[in-house]
Design a protein around this motif. Sequence first.
Motif, PDB file in Angstrom:
ATOM      1  N   LEU A   1       0.866  -1.142  -0.105  1.00 14.03           N
ATOM      2  CA  LEU A   1      -0.075  -0.074  -0.008  1.00 14.03           C
ATOM      3  C   LEU A   1       1.022   1.360   0.067  1.00 14.03           C
ATOM      4  CD1 LEU A   1      -2.700  -0.985   2.682  1.00 14.03           C
ATOM      5  CD2 LEU A   1      -2.970  -1.352   0.196  1.00 14.03           C
ATOM      6  N   GLY A   2       0.341   2.211  -0.563  1.00 14.13           N
ATOM      7  CA  GLY A   2       0.900   3.727  -0.665  1.00 14.13           C
ATOM      8  C   GLY A   2       0.153   4.864  -1.114  1.00 14.13           C
ATOM      9  N   ILE A   3       0.626   6.021  -0.746  1.00 14.50           N
ATOM     10  CA  ILE A   3      -0.072   7.102  -1.205  1.00 14.50           C
ATOM     11  C   ILE A   3       0.004   7.271  -2.766  1.00 14.50           C
ATOM     12  CG2 ILE A   3      -0.905   9.454  -0.950  1.00 14.50           C
ATOM     13  CD1 ILE A   3      -0.258   9.277   2.044  1.00 14.50           C
ATOM     14  N   ILE A   4      -0.953   7.661  -3.506  1.00 16.00           N
ATOM     15  CA  ILE A   4      -0.867   7.993  -4.909  1.00 16.00           C
ATOM     16  C   ILE A   4      -1.266   9.375  -5.182  1.00 16.00           C
ATOM     17  CG2 ILE A   4      -1.266   7.185  -7.254  1.00 16.00           C
ATOM     18  CD1 ILE A   4      -1.668   4.254  -5.523  1.00 16.00           C
ATOM     19  N   GLY A   5      -0.651  10.180  -5.550  1.00 11.43           N
ATOM     20  CA  GLY A   5      -1.035  11.439  -6.021  1.00 11.43           C
ATOM     21  C   GLY A   5      -0.714  12.382  -4.861  1.00 11.43           C
ATOM     22  N   ARG A   6      -1.270  13.475  -4.864  1.00 17.17           N
ATOM     23  CA  ARG A   6      -0.856  14.729  -4.045  1.00 17.17           C
ATOM     24  C   ARG A   6      -1.989  15.507  -3.649  1.00 17.17           C
ATOM     25  NH1 ARG A   6       3.423  18.399  -6.684  1.00 17.17           N
ATOM     26  NH2 ARG A   6       1.555  19.696  -7.158  1.00 17.17           N
TER      27      ARG A   6
ATOM     28  N   ALA B   1      -4.704  12.835  -3.370  1.00 20.42           N
ATOM     29  CA  ALA B   1      -3.911  11.653  -2.794  1.00 20.42           C
ATOM     30  C   ALA B   1      -4.831  10.746  -2.244  1.00 20.42           C
ATOM     31  CB  ALA B   1      -3.049  11.917  -1.481  1.00 20.42           C
TER      32      ALA B   1
ATOM     33  N   GLY C   1      -3.813   3.450  -2.097  1.00 22.73           N
ATOM     34  CA  GLY C   1      -4.028   2.246  -3.109  1.00 22.73           C
ATOM     35  C   GLY C   1      -2.834   1.240  -3.268  1.00 22.73           C
TER      36      GLY C   1
END
Lengths: 410, 442, 145
Positions: B165-170, B174, B177
């Motif tokens: 899992l990680g943060i995608i976008g800003r 954000a 996903g």
Amino acid sequence: METKIVSKNFDIPNAHTIEVALKNTRYESIHNLIFLKPQTVIDMIKASGLRGKGGGGAPSGAKWQLASDYIGEKYLVVNGDESEPGTFKDRQIIAKDPHLLIEGIIVTCFAIGAKNAYVYVRGEYEEFSNILQLAIDEAYAKNFLGNGAIIPIDITIHRGAGAYICGEKSALLESLEGNRGHPRLKPKKPEPEFYFGNPTLVNNVETIASVPFIVLHGAEAYRAYGTKDSAGTLLFAISGHVNSAGVYEVPFGTSMIEYIEKLGGGIKNGKKLKAVIPGGASTPILPAHLVKEAKLDYESLKALGSSLGTGGMIVMDEDTSMVKALKNLLRFYHHESCGQCTPCREGTSWVDKTMDKFINKSATHEDLQILKGSSKSMNGQTICVFAPAVSGVIDGFLKHFEDEFLECIV
Amino acid sequence: MKIMIDETQIECKEGELLIDVMLNNNISIPHFCYHQDLGADGNCRMCMVEIKGEKRPQVACDTLVKENLEVFTKSKNINNVKRSILELELLSHPVDCPICDQAGECKLQDYYMDYGLYESHLTTPKTHKGKHIDLGSHVMLDQERCVLCTRCIRFTSNITKTHELGIIGRGDNAKVGIAPNKPLSNPYAMNVVELCPVGALTSKDFRFKQRVWFLDSAKSICHGCSRGCNIFIDYNETKYTTEKIHRFRSRRNNEINQSFLCDYGRLSYKELNEKYEGKISDVQDLKKLLKVEKKVALVSPSLSLEQLKSVQNFTQKHKIALFSLPYLDENFGDDWLKTNERSANFKGVQELFINTLQKEFEEAFKNAELIINFDHQLLKNKPLVQFTSTQNVNQENLVFAIANFAHESGTLINCDEIRQRFEASKYKSQVPRLVELLEQLS
Amino acid sequence: MSFTQANIIKIASLMHRYPQKKALVLPLLWLAQKQEGFISDEFINTIAELTHMPYMHIYSVASFYTMFKLQKSDKKTIEVCRTLSCELNGSEAIKKYLVENYSKNYEIVAVECMGACGGSPMCTIEGKYMENVTIEMLDEVLHGN
Ligand SMILES: Cc1cc2nc3c(=O)[nH]c(=O)nc-3n(C[C@H](O)[C@H](O)[C@H](O)COP(=O)(O)O)c2cc1C
Ligand code: SF4
Ligand code: SF4
Ligand code: SF4
Ligand code: FES
Ligand code: FES
């Protein structure tokens, strides 16, 4: 009126090449270092009253001392992220006199005991960072840098990739460590920054570029310019509705309106002045009557309810819609919030969307309350000062131009 | 060392986090991102408190206590701060509570009730993100409900180190996903559902099955392996379904499993809903059988100490050779919670000096005239006298159904020799408890 | 996808400049984008291996920075600054003109302040700055493209 200390070589053709640079005093301060102890250099910086030119205005000498007091591996990180709207001064140094920056880096590394310096340049500045890279290569070739140098240090350019928040020093260091540019939680006591756990000094490009003059000519020579609390000069920048937008170095304490008229060439098309954002988008706006009182220094702008910031003035003429101007800025902040903390992530999005209603003239009194309320929610509750700055921007517009917002209410 | 929180003196240790002191003393402190087993991240800003001498409110999850600290959690100013943060949080949050699985145990819902916020007066468009995203490992994600506390991300990065899992976008774009074609897949994945303070991560296994406020909980221990992870058994007794137990949840125990469970253990609740449905024998028939000479009993190493003792008494009295064998499985254990020993109380078996020698058991088994199995897996399908807590037993000889551990309280000794009690749930078992049965026999 | 020989040499020399391999994430993303025009899935894997970081880390970092492109695009890019100084000096008209006349061959994107406010309105064509932009200048440069 213009006082060229940092910008001395800007107009000299090919000053970015080492041959021309060497003929124009570049690298001379390094010879002085042979006779100086690092602490002496730090004391000179303290005595000069040099303040950080990246927007915060922190006394540089004290910051250097914090880093210098640590033993072991240390780093210098030069902040060339320059993404504050209205600000385009560091890029002049990088492109027009890169050897001045390199010289400043060498002196600073000597003073704090760092062997590695990184220059973080915003990704969009590729053309300019290429010029800096060529200059660095020249400096290696001439043994100003690298193992063969008197002060053996390495300089590495690290390119950003489109994120305003990476100008914030701890976000910058995160980015330099290979992470997302999320600002870090603030320390409770004064301490240096840390890069991979090692003490690190972060200074703005122009701050570092001011160092050679001080080492060459002495703290007093620097103090001779400016005011008591704002010593020296700054590469003030001016843009917007003016005839001669650009970067002009003047001493702190210069009258703002004079700067606008004399150096900025006055308002375009003979229009009247309406307002100025004095030091980059994140400083609260000043209406014309306050601009007339304002001096370009920390004290004066603070007293007027704004701040000096980066010294990048955005000038607006009488026809400017303040609603549209605020919408423009809030769209910027919405786009640039790192998204880490809730009040900022959600707040910047909400105020931006709320502004659409003012633009469409379909706002209600509640929307005005929303703007005011979110501004409060974004102030003093977040990890970094990005959100409080947004709150200051909103408050400034509403304080001086609320009537224009009321006109958009149905 | 002492500090003052809302004018009450609290004892604590130098260098402790203020939020830990508050949580350990049951002082209410709203928070999303902080978690005692994941540490601080400081992103939600909900844990703000006022501290005497500080200009601005401070986050409790990034404040170390020091002598004479004076903390205020309920001032008007602080309430306004929290209200405003919640208000912002609710802006892009769907008003889904009636259909959200988390309703009833959602921090967002709790807090906005606490701070008197109801429907948002929002007329600006919400930011739309993905809903019903299947992350893998029975975990579903609703990005619109996510408050970006990053607990789930910190779990997969720092604890399992599987990094799915990680943060995608800003910014407000954000989202949490997974990367394309890289599903959530690790033996502890479902912990993220429990860690999620809101209803953004839900378990496919539990989704929409039960409203949490109908559930009762019993403090128990997972019997899936010898780790002895502490759990809550969440159950309810309805007339209409045979399924009584709806899930296991972790029960925090700093020494053993902190707040975590493995997925296998978490899903092992399902076995507790099984029960033996065949013919149940008459106790008197067993009494008759006990007259033979060569008798062997095998007892499950997952029974509690109390059960083991009563089996031991019984076998001693009737001169039955008692054995127990471990449930070894080389493919089960790992370097965290799961152990190769898949019984819950093998250490207990050893403490009671019950014979565990495979060879001797086999010898005795070959020659035995009577074999009694006390719920040991090895002999589940053999024609013998069976005491069983599950189904799937051959009915060729005598069979006695006994209650499973959801109906028992008792003591287990885990792989690290930690002795722990577990409690029975309150709903009645339809079959007798082992100890009761043995009492009837004597 | 792997880096070209020239890039591998660059990477090797960059490695010495940083205390940890992880610091190379941004420089490597840049090299990848330069080499291939965008950051492909394969390159994310390559960078993850070179920096000893998980795939997700690289992906998440790349998605944070607006200049990194995770999708391939066949068109060249023109960026038009939309922030205040540029807007005050007519960037909206410039953008509109570009969209109406050059969308076929170019991807026209609005971006935030590029640090060229003194030359507003401004745009970049394939990354190269063009300041004090007028419609005539655009026609001259873009003509025939
Ligand atoms: C949101 C935000 C953006 C910033 N952007 C920049 C920037 O682009 N350049 C810069 O030098 N400092 C910037 N700063 C200030 C830095 O955090 C830091 O104070 C500065 O680089 C220190 O150098 P100085 O003391 O020489 O000014 C920013 C701060 C904030 C909060
Ligand atoms: S205030 Fe905004 S920019 Fe700063 S850390 Fe919080 S979310 Fe990021
Ligand atoms: S999904 Fe849940 S745990 Fe993960 S960040 Fe969102 S709210 Fe937090
Ligand atoms: S590790 Fe063992 S005790 Fe813990 S939950 Fe998993 S099976 Fe149960
Ligand atoms: S719990 Fe402290 S900021 Fe989230
Ligand atoms: S506002 Fe367009 S370059 Fe700064």
